[in-house]
Design a protein around this motif. Structure first.
Motif, PDB file in Angstrom:
ATOM      1  N   ALA A 188      91.946  -1.317  55.493  1.00 18.01           N
ATOM      2  CA  ALA A 188      92.690  -2.277  56.223  1.00 18.01           C
ATOM      3  C   ALA A 188      93.420  -1.244  57.254  1.00 18.01           C
ATOM      4  O   ALA A 188      93.806  -0.361  57.338  1.00 18.01           O
ATOM      5  CB  ALA A 188      93.999  -2.551  55.352  1.00 18.01           C
ATOM      6  N   SER A 228      96.021  -6.538  51.160  1.00 17.71           N
ATOM      7  CA  SER A 228      95.293  -5.192  50.210  1.00 17.71           C
ATOM      8  C   SER A 228      95.507  -5.283  48.839  1.00 17.71           C
ATOM      9  O   SER A 228      94.574  -5.320  47.775  1.00 17.71           O
ATOM     10  CB  SER A 228      95.509  -3.816  50.761  1.00 17.71           C
ATOM     11  OG  SER A 228      94.951  -3.832  51.935  1.00 17.71           O
ATOM     12  N   SER A 269      94.956  -1.261  61.481  1.00 20.79           N
ATOM     13  CA  SER A 269      95.778  -1.926  62.733  1.00 20.79           C
ATOM     14  C   SER A 269      95.224  -2.353  63.877  1.00 20.79           C
ATOM     15  O   SER A 269      96.077  -3.165  64.484  1.00 20.79           O
ATOM     16  CB  SER A 269      96.867  -0.697  63.074  1.00 20.79           C
ATOM     17  OG  SER A 269      96.239   0.391  63.637  1.00 20.79           O
ATOM     18  N   ARG A 318      98.642  -5.841  55.903  1.00 22.43           N
ATOM     19  CA  ARG A 318      97.668  -4.954  55.316  1.00 22.43           C
ATOM     20  C   ARG A 318      98.165  -4.507  53.897  1.00 22.43           C
ATOM     21  O   ARG A 318      97.268  -4.518  52.912  1.00 22.43           O
ATOM     22  CB  ARG A 318      97.558  -3.653  56.358  1.00 22.43           C
ATOM     23  CG  ARG A 318      97.306  -3.825  57.732  1.00 22.43           C
ATOM     24  CD  ARG A 318      96.780  -2.700  58.563  1.00 22.43           C
ATOM     25  NE  ARG A 318      97.641  -1.464  58.552  1.00 22.43           N
ATOM     26  CZ  ARG A 318      98.734  -1.604  59.274  1.00 22.43           C
ATOM     27  NH1 ARG A 318      98.666  -2.282  60.423  1.00 22.43           N
ATOM     28  NH2 ARG A 318      99.478  -0.437  59.515  1.00 22.43           N
TER      29      ARG A 318
END
Length: 358
Positions: free
Chosen positions: A33, A20, A35, A16
């Motif tokens: 972003a 990103s 999980s 992430r």
């Protein structure tokens, strides 16, 4: 021009964070972003991205379930980020069958450095995904990093003779890329057990083609397998080029066999459709049918023109049924296509070769 909006769904904090930053630096808009898919669905209730970058193995809901939900509710280009394991390969093939556009393979170890090294591949893949025909996704690999763009000359020199002798041994060569996994399923599952021998290049990373071939073999009447050196191209069999290797066809007497070889990327791909098509033009000539299907870029356009010049029949998938019309469009522009047909008609073209109705 509006920036491409991306939603990242991955349980790895490293993925992430690194992806990103990478996408933002490359000019994308990272919408969020998150999980897992549960968090993603909450975010999607407020805003929708152009592309979703999706992991497969996550808590609370797996990526396949989430992908199918998205495709049922609002088809959206999804790029799978999957681990290079046998289990990961099988699951990724299921994701591609469910409508994912492409796959980017990631290792379990050295993940951060890999993501940094693969920045060009990842950004190119996401840009390609953003341009797909989203209307085709509900029914339906990664583009490699920019490198010097070789032609098929880098693998097969252009001076070899063309096979002109007419025989009863007919073969079919198919080239496809983005959107091709589902397109191939439509074509191959429609074929009867007695069909001409088929050789296929589907742009796909290493380790995934074996699982892809195995899945097709389970649902098709014909045999489908990942090509091995010296496999015979024969009736009722389709051979798929292994990821990371070029596939070529050679003739021995009245029969055809395949070679699986190394070599540079051709049109930024290995396997390359151009390499396969050139070898078929030489070994089979007018005894072959060349088919170019959905895919980004122009790999296969030059090779299909060579097949056409050698007397082979040539077919392109039409724009309406393509997820991406790039490869067929380029082949048509170069004058190497005899006939343009929808995806649903391609299996009929193959059967016609076998029954001599063409």
């Amino acid at each position: 021009m509006a920036r491409i909006r991306v939603l990242i769904v991955d349980d790895s904090a490293v993925v992430r964070q690194v992806v990103s930053g990478m996408l933002t630096a490359a000019g994308f808009e990272v919408m969020d972003a998150v999980s897992d898919p549960i968090a993603a669905m909450s975010r999607l209730a407020r805003e929708w991205p152009d592309v979703i970058l999706l992991d497969i193995e996550m808590p609370r809901m797996d990526g396949i379930t989430f992908l199918k939900k998205i495709m049922a509710e609002r088809p959206t280009p999804i790029v799978i980020c999957s681990t290079l394991t046998e289990k990961g390969a099988r699951t990724t093939v299921d994701a591609l069958a469910a409508g994912a556009v492409s796959v980017v393979a990631k290792p379990r170890l050295g993940l951060k450095q890999f993501l940094l090294d693969a920045a060009d591949e990842l950004t190119t893949t996401i840009r390609a995904a953003a341009r797909v025909n989203a209307g085709r996704l509900a029914r339906r690999q990664p583009i490699a990093a920019p490198v010097p763009k070789h032609t098929a000359d880098a693998v097969l020199p252009p001076s070899a003779p063309i096979a002109l002798m007419h025989t009863t041994e007919r073969i079919v060569a198919i080239g496809t890329s983005t959107g091709g996994t589902q397109a191939l399923e439509v074509v191959l599952t429609a074929l009867p057990r007695v069909s001409p021998g088929i050789v296929i290049v589907q742009h796909m990373p290493e380790k995934f083609t074996a699982a892809f071939a195995e899945r097709l073999n389970q649902i098709c009447e014909i045999e489908v397998k990942e090509a091995q050196p010296n496999d015979r191209v024969m009736q009722g069999r389709a051979l798929i080029a292994p990821g990371g290797k070029h596939l070529t066809v050679r003739r021995s007497g009245a029969q055809h066999y395949v070679d699986v070889i190394d070599g540079p990327l051709v049109n930024r791909h290995r396997p390359s459709v151009d390499v396969l098509f050139r070898s078929v033009a030489r070994s089979a000539g007018r005894n072959a049918l060349g088919i170019i299907m959905t895919g980004m870029g122009d790999d296969g356009a030059a090779g299909l023109a060579e097949m056409h010049a050698a007397g082979a029949r040539t077919v392109a998938q039409d724009e309406e049924s393509c997820v991406v019309f790039g490869m067929p469009r380029e082949a048509i522009k170069r004058g190497g296509v005899d006939k343009v047909v929808p995806l649903s008609a391609i299996s009929h073209e193959i059967v016609a070769v076998h029954t001599h109705r063409n």
